[in-house]
Write an enzyme that holds these catalytic residues in place. Structure first.
Site, PDB file in Angstrom:
ATOM      1  N   ARG A 118      -1.509  -7.125  13.912  1.00 21.99           N
ATOM      2  CA  ARG A 118      -0.410  -6.124  14.465  1.00 21.99           C
ATOM      3  C   ARG A 118       0.242  -6.737  15.565  1.00 21.99           C
ATOM      4  O   ARG A 118      -0.117  -7.481  16.419  1.00 21.99           O
ATOM      5  CB  ARG A 118      -1.674  -5.131  15.161  1.00 21.99           C
ATOM      6  CG  ARG A 118      -2.267  -4.215  14.236  1.00 21.99           C
ATOM      7  CD  ARG A 118      -1.407  -3.175  13.427  1.00 21.99           C
ATOM      8  NE  ARG A 118      -2.031  -2.456  12.722  1.00 21.99           N
ATOM      9  CZ  ARG A 118      -2.240  -2.567  11.242  1.00 21.99           C
ATOM     10  NH1 ARG A 118      -1.920  -3.792  10.634  1.00 21.99           N
ATOM     11  NH2 ARG A 118      -2.784  -1.673  10.402  1.00 21.99           N
ATOM     12  N   ASP A 176     -20.234  -6.158  -8.677  1.00 21.15           N
ATOM     13  CA  ASP A 176     -20.906  -5.531  -9.660  1.00 21.15           C
ATOM     14  C   ASP A 176     -22.039  -6.610  -9.924  1.00 21.15           C
ATOM     15  O   ASP A 176     -22.082  -7.612  -9.483  1.00 21.15           O
ATOM     16  CB  ASP A 176     -20.083  -5.141 -10.844  1.00 21.15           C
ATOM     17  CG  ASP A 176     -20.606  -4.055 -11.562  1.00 21.15           C
ATOM     18  OD1 ASP A 176     -21.567  -3.861 -11.909  1.00 21.15           O
ATOM     19  OD2 ASP A 176     -19.710  -3.090 -11.743  1.00 21.15           O
ATOM     20  N   ILE A 177     -22.726  -6.271 -11.322  1.00 26.21           N
ATOM     21  CA  ILE A 177     -23.551  -7.292 -11.716  1.00 26.21           C
ATOM     22  C   ILE A 177     -22.742  -8.637 -12.077  1.00 26.21           C
ATOM     23  O   ILE A 177     -21.540  -8.608 -12.418  1.00 26.21           O
ATOM     24  CB  ILE A 177     -24.561  -6.596 -12.817  1.00 26.21           C
ATOM     25  CG1 ILE A 177     -23.706  -6.289 -14.045  1.00 26.21           C
ATOM     26  CG2 ILE A 177     -25.597  -5.613 -12.493  1.00 26.21           C
ATOM     27  CD1 ILE A 177     -24.403  -5.833 -15.290  1.00 26.21           C
ATOM     28  N   LYS A 194       0.465  -8.014  -1.780  1.00 20.07           N
ATOM     29  CA  LYS A 194      -0.728  -7.922  -2.121  1.00 20.07           C
ATOM     30  C   LYS A 194      -0.955  -6.527  -2.825  1.00 20.07           C
ATOM     31  O   LYS A 194      -0.426  -5.593  -2.108  1.00 20.07           O
ATOM     32  CB  LYS A 194      -1.690  -7.749  -0.897  1.00 20.07           C
ATOM     33  CG  LYS A 194      -3.243  -7.332  -1.059  1.00 20.07           C
ATOM     34  CD  LYS A 194      -4.076  -7.428   0.125  1.00 20.07           C
ATOM     35  CE  LYS A 194      -4.088  -6.191   0.870  1.00 20.07           C
ATOM     36  NZ  LYS A 194      -4.574  -5.053   0.380  1.00 20.07           N
ATOM     37  N   ASP A 196       0.943  -1.274   0.160  1.00 18.31           N
ATOM     38  CA  ASP A 196       0.019   0.052  -0.018  1.00 18.31           C
ATOM     39  C   ASP A 196       0.691   1.267   0.192  1.00 18.31           C
ATOM     40  O   ASP A 196       0.963   1.862   1.085  1.00 18.31           O
ATOM     41  CB  ASP A 196      -0.937  -0.033   1.095  1.00 18.31           C
ATOM     42  CG  ASP A 196      -1.834  -1.068   1.200  1.00 18.31           C
ATOM     43  OD1 ASP A 196      -2.532  -1.488   0.034  1.00 18.31           O
ATOM     44  OD2 ASP A 196      -2.145  -1.873   2.252  1.00 18.31           O
ATOM     45  N   GLN A 243      -7.697  -0.073  11.702  1.00 21.63           N
ATOM     46  CA  GLN A 243      -7.932  -1.594  11.987  1.00 21.63           C
ATOM     47  C   GLN A 243      -8.731  -1.550  13.353  1.00 21.63           C
ATOM     48  O   GLN A 243      -8.155  -1.088  14.326  1.00 21.63           O
ATOM     49  CB  GLN A 243      -6.960  -2.745  11.896  1.00 21.63           C
ATOM     50  CG  GLN A 243      -6.454  -2.650  10.296  1.00 21.63           C
ATOM     51  CD  GLN A 243      -7.187  -3.080   9.448  1.00 21.63           C
ATOM     52  OE1 GLN A 243      -8.299  -3.463   9.597  1.00 21.63           O
ATOM     53  NE2 GLN A 243      -6.507  -3.717   8.270  1.00 21.63           N
ATOM     54  N   ARG A 271       0.942  -1.867   6.702  1.00 23.07           N
ATOM     55  CA  ARG A 271       1.535  -0.700   7.378  1.00 23.07           C
ATOM     56  C   ARG A 271       2.753  -1.207   8.366  1.00 23.07           C
ATOM     57  O   ARG A 271       3.766  -0.423   8.410  1.00 23.07           O
ATOM     58  CB  ARG A 271       0.620   0.323   8.099  1.00 23.07           C
ATOM     59  CG  ARG A 271      -0.029   1.117   7.021  1.00 23.07           C
ATOM     60  CD  ARG A 271      -1.238   1.884   7.391  1.00 23.07           C
ATOM     61  NE  ARG A 271      -2.348   0.909   7.879  1.00 23.07           N
ATOM     62  CZ  ARG A 271      -3.447   0.961   8.154  1.00 23.07           C
ATOM     63  NH1 ARG A 271      -4.017   2.484   8.449  1.00 23.07           N
ATOM     64  NH2 ARG A 271      -4.467   0.226   8.285  1.00 23.07           N
ATOM     65  N   ASP A 299      -5.972  -7.114  -4.510  1.00 25.24           N
ATOM     66  CA  ASP A 299      -7.032  -6.964  -3.770  1.00 25.24           C
ATOM     67  C   ASP A 299      -7.999  -6.035  -4.303  1.00 25.24           C
ATOM     68  O   ASP A 299      -7.936  -4.795  -3.997  1.00 25.24           O
ATOM     69  CB  ASP A 299      -6.605  -6.401  -2.600  1.00 25.24           C
ATOM     70  CG  ASP A 299      -7.557  -6.173  -1.181  1.00 25.24           C
ATOM     71  OD1 ASP A 299      -8.509  -6.950  -1.429  1.00 25.24           O
ATOM     72  OD2 ASP A 299      -7.276  -5.704  -0.280  1.00 25.24           O
ATOM     73  N   MET A 300      -8.767  -6.395  -5.291  1.00 27.70           N
ATOM     74  CA  MET A 300      -9.891  -5.446  -6.025  1.00 27.70           C
ATOM     75  C   MET A 300     -11.139  -5.384  -5.328  1.00 27.70           C
ATOM     76  O   MET A 300     -12.052  -4.430  -5.804  1.00 27.70           O
ATOM     77  CB  MET A 300      -9.748  -6.211  -7.486  1.00 27.70           C
ATOM     78  CG  MET A 300      -8.718  -5.739  -8.409  1.00 27.70           C
ATOM     79  SD  MET A 300      -8.207  -4.075  -8.330  1.00 27.70           S
ATOM     80  CE  MET A 300      -6.925  -3.698  -7.006  1.00 27.70           C
ATOM     81  N   LYS A 301     -11.525  -6.154  -4.541  1.00 33.44           N
ATOM     82  CA  LYS A 301     -12.880  -6.426  -3.724  1.00 33.44           C
ATOM     83  C   LYS A 301     -13.941  -6.307  -4.745  1.00 33.44           C
ATOM     84  O   LYS A 301     -14.779  -5.332  -4.547  1.00 33.44           O
ATOM     85  CB  LYS A 301     -12.729  -5.480  -2.712  1.00 33.44           C
ATOM     86  CG  LYS A 301     -11.653  -5.817  -1.540  1.00 33.44           C
ATOM     87  CD  LYS A 301     -12.040  -4.848  -0.316  1.00 33.44           C
ATOM     88  CE  LYS A 301     -11.021  -5.160   0.789  1.00 33.44           C
ATOM     89  NZ  LYS A 301      -9.818  -4.417   0.630  1.00 33.44           N
ATOM     90  N   LEU A 302     -13.948  -6.583  -5.763  1.00 34.58           N
ATOM     91  CA  LEU A 302     -14.959  -6.796  -6.964  1.00 34.58           C
ATOM     92  C   LEU A 302     -16.489  -6.937  -6.579  1.00 34.58           C
ATOM     93  O   LEU A 302     -16.644  -7.705  -5.492  1.00 34.58           O
ATOM     94  CB  LEU A 302     -14.840  -7.873  -8.075  1.00 34.58           C
ATOM     95  CG  LEU A 302     -13.657  -7.787  -8.709  1.00 34.58           C
ATOM     96  CD1 LEU A 302     -13.465  -8.914  -9.681  1.00 34.58           C
ATOM     97  CD2 LEU A 302     -13.105  -6.454  -9.331  1.00 34.58           C
ATOM     98  N   THR A 323     -12.030  -5.816   8.264  1.00 35.53           N
ATOM     99  CA  THR A 323     -11.538  -5.603   9.483  1.00 35.53           C
ATOM    100  C   THR A 323     -11.510  -4.348  10.189  1.00 35.53           C
ATOM    101  O   THR A 323     -11.246  -4.347  11.432  1.00 35.53           O
ATOM    102  CB  THR A 323     -10.184  -6.406   9.504  1.00 35.53           C
ATOM    103  OG1 THR A 323      -9.412  -5.769   8.248  1.00 35.53           O
ATOM    104  CG2 THR A 323     -10.206  -7.704   9.397  1.00 35.53           C
TER     105      THR A 323
HETATM  106  O1  C5P Z   1      -1.779  -1.780   6.735  1.00 35.99           O
HETATM  107  P1  C5P Z   1      -2.642  -2.703   7.463  1.00 35.99           P
HETATM  108  O2  C5P Z   1      -1.736  -4.150   7.833  1.00 35.99           O
HETATM  109  O3  C5P Z   1      -3.876  -2.663   8.015  1.00 35.99           O
HETATM  110  O4  C5P Z   1      -3.264  -3.492   5.893  1.00 35.99           O
HETATM  111  C1  C5P Z   1      -4.029  -4.447   5.628  1.00 35.99           C
HETATM  112  C2  C5P Z   1      -4.464  -4.689   4.228  1.00 35.99           C
HETATM  113  O5  C5P Z   1      -5.680  -5.465   3.882  1.00 35.99           O
HETATM  114  C3  C5P Z   1      -4.945  -3.243   3.426  1.00 35.99           C
HETATM  115  O6  C5P Z   1      -4.406  -3.115   2.295  1.00 35.99           O
HETATM  116  C4  C5P Z   1      -6.448  -3.434   3.366  1.00 35.99           C
HETATM  117  O7  C5P Z   1      -7.069  -2.760   2.364  1.00 35.99           O
HETATM  118  C5  C5P Z   1      -6.517  -4.837   3.193  1.00 35.99           C
HETATM  119  N1  C5P Z   1      -7.892  -5.595   3.847  1.00 35.99           N
HETATM  120  C6  C5P Z   1      -8.532  -5.440   5.028  1.00 35.99           C
HETATM  121  N2  C5P Z   1      -9.489  -5.931   5.461  1.00 35.99           N
HETATM  122  C7  C5P Z   1     -10.330  -6.885   4.849  1.00 35.99           C
HETATM  123  C8  C5P Z   1      -9.517  -6.946   3.432  1.00 35.99           C
HETATM  124  C9  C5P Z   1      -8.529  -6.418   3.144  1.00 35.99           C
HETATM  125  O8  C5P Z   1      -7.585  -4.622   5.988  1.00 35.99           O
HETATM  126  N3  C5P Z   1     -11.317  -7.306   5.289  1.00 35.99           N
END
Ligand code: C5P
Length: 252
Positions: free
Chosen positions: A200, A89-90, A57, A35, A209, A230, A84-87, A139
């Site tokens: 974490r 749509d139709i 990712k 990210d 989070q 992060r 990680d596109m979290k699609l 999350t």
């Molecule tokens: O920086 P961090 O460790 O919080 O990153 C978590 C990654 O996982 C982010 O890219 C976030 O978009 C992704 N993610 C998430 N929760 C989900 C699905 C994906 O935090 N349910």
């Protein structure tokens, strides 16, 4: 079971088996969330983590900054990529998108775990190695956030219901909080990937989070893959943090 459905079940099982087989070492189970705002930053992070991390990712931020070509390039060199596109749509639009992504050589792809969306995606990915992951409840969402979004269930109940629907749709895995991984694992069985962001290490900043778990606890709870963004990418010494997380995963 009709013949076509049986073939589908075999194809999906083979894909899931592949994911499990590949995920045999802790290094295979750590996915670093790239990210970062620019390609240059992404290339630097990958260089710094060379030899330690082999699974990345790529999400919205990098994908819309030239990251898709970078994803292809990494994948063609043997690095695994979770797109990680979290699609959502139709059905037809999701299916066409999944077909195109399956041709890119990606290892994993997310879509929101809506039953119709998942079924359309599974059909479109049939015959490819792409592992489709259903995002259950983000999350970053807690009970109040889920209520505000109009759902009657608490996050835990919603996660379990969507996991069951993902299993029935023939998905390759689930994305959920590691807090829920144990209960999800009981529903989906041993073969589906259970991919958990919100990781974490003790003492690190939670950011946005809310349902967070340490790396060791995530492994103990039955996560097949941990997504860490992060805490690694934002660290001054990324290599040292990634190594410490891998050590913690191995100690579990
Ligand atoms: O920086 P961090 O460790 O919080 O990153 C978590 C990654 O996982 C982010 O890219 C976030 O978009 C992704 N993610 C998430 N929760 C989900 C699905 C994906 O935090 N349910």
């Amino acid at each position: 079971m009709p013949h076509a459905d049986r073939n589908l079940a075999h194809a999906v099982d083979a894909d899931r088996g592949l994911i499990q087989e590949r995920a045999s070492t802790m290094q295979d189970r750590l996915i670093v969330g790239l990210d970062v705002p620019t390609l240059k930053d992404a290339e630097k992070a990958v260089r710094e983590l060379d030899g330690i991390v082999s699974f990345y990712k790529i999400g919205y931020q990098l994908a819309f900054a030239g990251g898709l070509d970078f994803a292809r390039e990494l994948a063609s060199g043997g690095t695994r990529i979770f797109l990680d596109m979290k699609l959502l749509d139709i059905d037809n639009t999701v299916a066409k998108g999944v077909e195109a992504i399956a041709r890119m050589g990606m290892t994993m792809l997310t879509l929101h775990a809506y039953p119709k969306t998942m079924k359309a995606a599974v059909e479109a990915a049939r015959g490819s190695d792409l592992c489709l992951l259903g995002v259950t409840v983000l999350t970053s969402m807690d009970e109040q956030d889920v209520i505000d979004a109009g759902y009657e269930h608490d996050p835990h109940t919603l996660v379990l219901r969507r996991s069951e629907q993902a299993l029935h749709a023939g998905m390759g895995g689930i994305v959920c909080s590691a807090e829920e991984a144990e209960a999800v694992r009981r529903i989906v069985g041993p073969n589906m990937a259970v991919v958990t962001p919100g990781i974490r290490p003790k003492g690190s900043d939670h950011g946005d989070q809310k349902r967070v778990v340490t790396p060791a606890q995530a492994i103990r709870n039955g996560s097949s893959h941990l997504v860490v963004g992060r805490p690694i990418v934002g660290a001054a010494d990324r290599r040292a943090v990634a190594e410490a997380i891998l050590d913690e995963m191995r100690s579990a």
